[in-house]
Design a protein around this motif. Structure first.
Motif, PDB file in Angstrom:
ATOM      1  N   LYS A  24      -1.462 -10.151  -4.620  1.00  0.00           N
ATOM      2  CA  LYS A  24      -1.663 -11.607  -4.538  1.00  0.00           C
ATOM      3  C   LYS A  24      -0.468 -12.358  -5.116  1.00  0.00           C
ATOM      4  O   LYS A  24      -0.048 -13.374  -4.571  1.00  0.00           O
ATOM      5  CB  LYS A  24      -2.943 -12.020  -5.247  1.00  0.00           C
ATOM      6  N   LYS A  28       2.088 -14.876  -3.100  1.00  0.00           N
ATOM      7  CA  LYS A  28       2.347 -16.230  -3.587  1.00  0.00           C
ATOM      8  C   LYS A  28       3.852 -16.481  -3.686  1.00  0.00           C
ATOM      9  O   LYS A  28       4.341 -17.540  -3.293  1.00  0.00           O
ATOM     10  CB  LYS A  28       1.677 -16.433  -4.946  1.00  0.00           C
ATOM     11  N   SER A  33      -0.068 -15.962   3.187  1.00  0.00           N
ATOM     12  CA  SER A  33      -1.474 -15.678   2.873  1.00  0.00           C
ATOM     13  C   SER A  33      -1.879 -14.387   3.574  1.00  0.00           C
ATOM     14  O   SER A  33      -1.138 -13.870   4.411  1.00  0.00           O
ATOM     15  CB  SER A  33      -2.362 -16.829   3.331  1.00  0.00           C
ATOM     16  N   GLU A  34      -3.059 -13.890   3.233  1.00  0.00           N
ATOM     17  CA  GLU A  34      -3.546 -12.656   3.857  1.00  0.00           C
ATOM     18  C   GLU A  34      -3.640 -12.788   5.370  1.00  0.00           C
ATOM     19  O   GLU A  34      -3.417 -11.839   6.096  1.00  0.00           O
ATOM     20  CB  GLU A  34      -4.910 -12.274   3.279  1.00  0.00           C
TER      21      GLU A  34
END
Length: 52
Positions: A24, A28, A33-34
């Motif tokens: 994560k 960032k 994003s995923e």
């Protein structure tokens, strides 16, 4: 070692793997994003140079 993220839009982003940093936190730092991720590969420095 490096994590190489291939994104759904065709971009490739790479980041150096740092002990203690989570996925994560890496996302960032890269500004993704995923949902953006198509695939992830773990590469050594030499493989990273060859793939570009």
């Amino acid at each position: 070692m490096y994590q190489e993220y291939t994104l759904r839009n065709g971009q490739v982003k790479a980041i150096k793997v740092v002990k203690g940093r989570s996925m994560k936190e890496e996302m960032k730092l890269l500004g993704i994003s995923e949902r953006d991720i198509f695939s992830i590969q773990l590469l050594d420095k030499d493989s990273l140079k060859k793939s570009k």
